[in-house]
Motif scaffolding. Structure first.
Motif, PDB file in Angstrom:
ATOM      1  N   ILE A  83       0.818  -1.265   0.022  1.00  0.00           N
ATOM      2  CA  ILE A  83      -0.010   0.213   0.018  1.00  0.00           C
ATOM      3  C   ILE A  83       0.841   1.190  -0.009  1.00  0.00           C
ATOM      4  CG2 ILE A  83      -1.554   1.373   1.485  1.00  0.00           C
ATOM      5  CD1 ILE A  83      -3.207  -0.995   1.865  1.00  0.00           C
ATOM      6  N   ALA A  84       1.699   1.344   0.919  1.00  0.00           N
ATOM      7  CA  ALA A  84       2.461   2.757   0.885  1.00  0.00           C
ATOM      8  C   ALA A  84       3.866   2.743   0.146  1.00  0.00           C
ATOM      9  CB  ALA A  84       2.839   2.889   2.549  1.00  0.00           C
ATOM     10  N   LEU A  85       4.304   1.388   0.015  1.00  0.00           N
ATOM     11  CA  LEU A  85       6.071   1.256  -0.386  1.00  0.00           C
ATOM     12  C   LEU A  85       5.900  -0.066  -1.320  1.00  0.00           C
ATOM     13  CD1 LEU A  85       7.757   1.945   2.967  1.00  0.00           C
ATOM     14  CD2 LEU A  85       7.211   3.608   0.973  1.00  0.00           C
ATOM     15  N   PRO A  86       6.931  -0.264  -2.064  1.00  0.00           N
ATOM     16  CA  PRO A  86       7.097  -1.253  -2.674  1.00  0.00           C
ATOM     17  C   PRO A  86       7.209  -2.589  -1.705  1.00  0.00           C
ATOM     18  CG  PRO A  86       8.480   0.194  -3.704  1.00  0.00           C
ATOM     19  CD  PRO A  86       8.093   0.850  -2.458  1.00  0.00           C
ATOM     20  N   SER A  87       7.584  -2.081  -0.442  1.00  0.00           N
ATOM     21  CA  SER A  87       7.775  -3.290   0.549  1.00  0.00           C
ATOM     22  C   SER A  87       6.799  -3.136   1.712  1.00  0.00           C
ATOM     23  CB  SER A  87       8.914  -3.147   1.235  1.00  0.00           C
ATOM     24  OG  SER A  87       9.315  -1.875   1.766  1.00  0.00           O
ATOM     25  N   TYR A  88       6.601  -4.163   2.361  1.00  0.00           N
ATOM     26  CA  TYR A  88       5.743  -4.303   3.642  1.00  0.00           C
ATOM     27  C   TYR A  88       5.978  -3.262   4.617  1.00  0.00           C
ATOM     28  CZ  TYR A  88       3.035  -7.186   6.799  1.00  0.00           C
ATOM     29  OH  TYR A  88       2.030  -7.813   7.817  1.00  0.00           O
ATOM     30  N   SER A  89       4.665  -2.718   5.089  1.00  0.00           N
ATOM     31  CA  SER A  89       4.877  -1.804   6.260  1.00  0.00           C
ATOM     32  C   SER A  89       3.695  -1.946   6.993  1.00  0.00           C
ATOM     33  CB  SER A  89       4.875  -0.546   5.598  1.00  0.00           C
ATOM     34  OG  SER A  89       3.832  -0.150   5.026  1.00  0.00           O
ATOM     35  N   ILE A  90       3.599  -1.153   8.231  1.00  0.00           N
ATOM     36  CA  ILE A  90       2.604  -1.204   9.035  1.00  0.00           C
ATOM     37  C   ILE A  90       1.587  -0.655   8.515  1.00  0.00           C
ATOM     38  CG2 ILE A  90       4.072  -0.858  11.004  1.00  0.00           C
ATOM     39  CD1 ILE A  90       3.469   2.365  11.426  1.00  0.00           C
ATOM     40  N   ALA A  91       1.460   0.154   7.416  1.00  0.00           N
ATOM     41  CA  ALA A  91       0.336   0.654   6.639  1.00  0.00           C
ATOM     42  C   ALA A  91      -0.442  -0.572   6.169  1.00  0.00           C
ATOM     43  CB  ALA A  91       0.568   1.515   5.478  1.00  0.00           C
ATOM     44  N   ASP A  92       0.216  -1.637   5.785  1.00  0.00           N
ATOM     45  CA  ASP A  92      -0.232  -3.079   5.274  1.00  0.00           C
ATOM     46  C   ASP A  92      -1.000  -3.537   6.346  1.00  0.00           C
ATOM     47  OD1 ASP A  92       0.427  -3.071   2.078  1.00  0.00           O
ATOM     48  OD2 ASP A  92       2.390  -2.787   3.170  1.00  0.00           O
ATOM     49  N   ILE A  93      -0.326  -3.988   7.607  1.00  0.00           N
ATOM     50  CA  ILE A  93      -1.055  -4.427   8.607  1.00  0.00           C
ATOM     51  C   ILE A  93      -2.097  -3.687   9.001  1.00  0.00           C
ATOM     52  CG2 ILE A  93      -0.689  -4.806  11.027  1.00  0.00           C
ATOM     53  CD1 ILE A  93       2.267  -5.064  10.519  1.00  0.00           C
ATOM     54  N   ALA A  94      -2.157  -2.464   9.057  1.00  0.00           N
ATOM     55  CA  ALA A  94      -3.525  -1.757   9.555  1.00  0.00           C
ATOM     56  C   ALA A  94      -4.646  -2.078   8.660  1.00  0.00           C
ATOM     57  CB  ALA A  94      -3.097  -0.439   9.794  1.00  0.00           C
ATOM     58  N   ALA A  95      -4.539  -1.590   7.273  1.00  0.00           N
ATOM     59  CA  ALA A  95      -5.532  -1.929   6.170  1.00  0.00           C
ATOM     60  C   ALA A  95      -5.842  -3.532   6.212  1.00  0.00           C
ATOM     61  CB  ALA A  95      -4.987  -1.440   4.765  1.00  0.00           C
ATOM     62  N   PHE A  96      -5.041  -4.282   6.388  1.00  0.00           N
ATOM     63  CA  PHE A  96      -5.563  -5.642   6.175  1.00  0.00           C
ATOM     64  C   PHE A  96      -6.353  -6.318   7.190  1.00  0.00           C
ATOM     65  CE2 PHE A  96      -4.661 -10.023   7.755  1.00  0.00           C
ATOM     66  CZ  PHE A  96      -5.010 -10.618   6.748  1.00  0.00           C
ATOM     67  N   ALA A  97      -6.256  -5.771   8.519  1.00  0.00           N
ATOM     68  CA  ALA A  97      -7.035  -6.357   9.556  1.00  0.00           C
ATOM     69  C   ALA A  97      -8.485  -5.667   9.179  1.00  0.00           C
ATOM     70  CB  ALA A  97      -6.608  -5.649  10.817  1.00  0.00           C
ATOM     71  N   ARG A 150      -7.616  -8.501  -3.875  1.00  0.00           N
ATOM     72  CA  ARG A 150      -7.528  -9.961  -3.552  1.00  0.00           C
ATOM     73  C   ARG A 150      -6.228 -10.581  -3.503  1.00  0.00           C
ATOM     74  NH1 ARG A 150      -9.943 -12.109  -7.436  1.00  0.00           N
ATOM     75  NH2 ARG A 150     -10.762 -10.660  -8.947  1.00  0.00           N
ATOM     76  N   ARG A 151      -5.253 -10.037  -4.666  1.00  0.00           N
ATOM     77  CA  ARG A 151      -3.871 -10.629  -4.488  1.00  0.00           C
ATOM     78  C   ARG A 151      -3.285 -10.095  -3.291  1.00  0.00           C
ATOM     79  NH1 ARG A 151       0.486  -7.364  -4.131  1.00  0.00           N
ATOM     80  NH2 ARG A 151      -0.452  -5.798  -5.681  1.00  0.00           N
ATOM     81  N   TRP A 152      -3.355  -8.936  -2.727  1.00  0.00           N
ATOM     82  CA  TRP A 152      -2.685  -8.519  -1.786  1.00  0.00           C
ATOM     83  C   TRP A 152      -3.226  -9.099  -0.414  1.00  0.00           C
ATOM     84  CZ3 TRP A 152      -5.232  -5.167   1.881  1.00  0.00           C
ATOM     85  CH2 TRP A 152      -4.372  -4.601   2.876  1.00  0.00           C
ATOM     86  N   LEU A 153      -4.477  -9.220  -0.297  1.00  0.00           N
ATOM     87  CA  LEU A 153      -5.112  -9.901   1.030  1.00  0.00           C
ATOM     88  C   LEU A 153      -4.494 -11.468   1.031  1.00  0.00           C
ATOM     89  CD1 LEU A 153      -9.034  -8.777   0.757  1.00  0.00           C
ATOM     90  CD2 LEU A 153      -7.191  -8.143   2.468  1.00  0.00           C
TER      91      LEU A 153
END
Length: 223
Positions: A154-168, A187-190
């Motif tokens: 979501i935020a960067l080319p790499s995994y971040s806390i923004a992904d954790i927050a949105a995923f939940a 769906r791919r990202w989830l």
């Protein structure tokens, strides 16, 4: 209740609590978990409000630094900065993470939370509210899908806390009766996020582990 670790985590099995559980497992941190029964009103007990005046979960007490932190986004930012886990190296990258983290906090969470309430929590039917929040929820999925069409995360080319927050939150689409079939990138990202061992462990401990809340044995900062 004896707290043996320097970090105490107050939580319940909700998206906001799951965010922190996922990060704690991603960072490999040892912590004591205290589960609050929200239906019983543990979060409104005066002793717990010393930790979170707003009477919500999650919250943490870091005995090492002597500070408490509430609000899931603030906790993610605090723990990432403290540990260096998922902390990007440059200011520009850190701002990118923060803007998408705040997008979740200010948009995804409130809108999907309201939709959940009118679908499952309200004792009266309100089709107009359901239509409003379903429409807004799908708009937010579209925003994320567009972003993920050009970035692996979501935020960067790499995994971040923004992904954790949105995923939940975004993983709750089925519970919210949302059709996300048009959003192939989401769906791919989830699927990608859910495959991570720390995510699976964080979701598991959110449901199964932790000491029950006891206001007479609450781990509190001094003063």
């Amino acid at each position: 209740m004896n707290h043996t670790n320097s970090l105490t985590f107050y939580t319940a099995n909700t998206p906001n609590g799951q965010k922190i559980a996922i990060f704690l497992n991603e960072a490999g941190l040892d912590y004591d978990q205290v589960n609050l029964d929200l239906s019983r009103g543990d979060q409104h007990q005066p002793s717990y409000r010393r930790i979170n005046p707003n009477g919500k979960i999650p919250a943490i007490f870091d005995k090492e630094s002597g500070v408490t932190v509430f609000e899931s986004g603030a906790i993610l930012s605090y723990l990432s900065a403290k540990t260096g886990c998922l902390l990007p190296p440059t200011d520009v990258e850190q701002v990118a993470v923060q803007q998408w983290l705040h997008f979740q906090i200010g948009g995804i969470g409130p809108m999907l939370g309201q939709l959940w309430w009118f679908l499952h929590g309200s004792k009266t039917e309100n089709p107009e509210a359901i239509q409003r929040y379903r429409k807004e929820a799908l708009r937010l999925y579209q925003v994320v899908d567009a972003r993920l069409s050009e970035s692996a995360f979501i935020a960067l080319p790499s995994y971040s806390i923004a992904d954790i927050a949105a995923f939940a939150w975004l993983r709750t689409w089925s519970e919210l009766s949302l059709d996300i079939s048009p959003f192939s990138h989401v769906r791919r990202w989830l699927d990608l996020i859910e495959s991570k061992p720390a995510v699976q462990q964080g979701l598991l401990v959110s449901k199964q582990e932790g000491s029950p809340f006891d206001q007479n044995q609450l781990d509190l900062p001094k003063g």
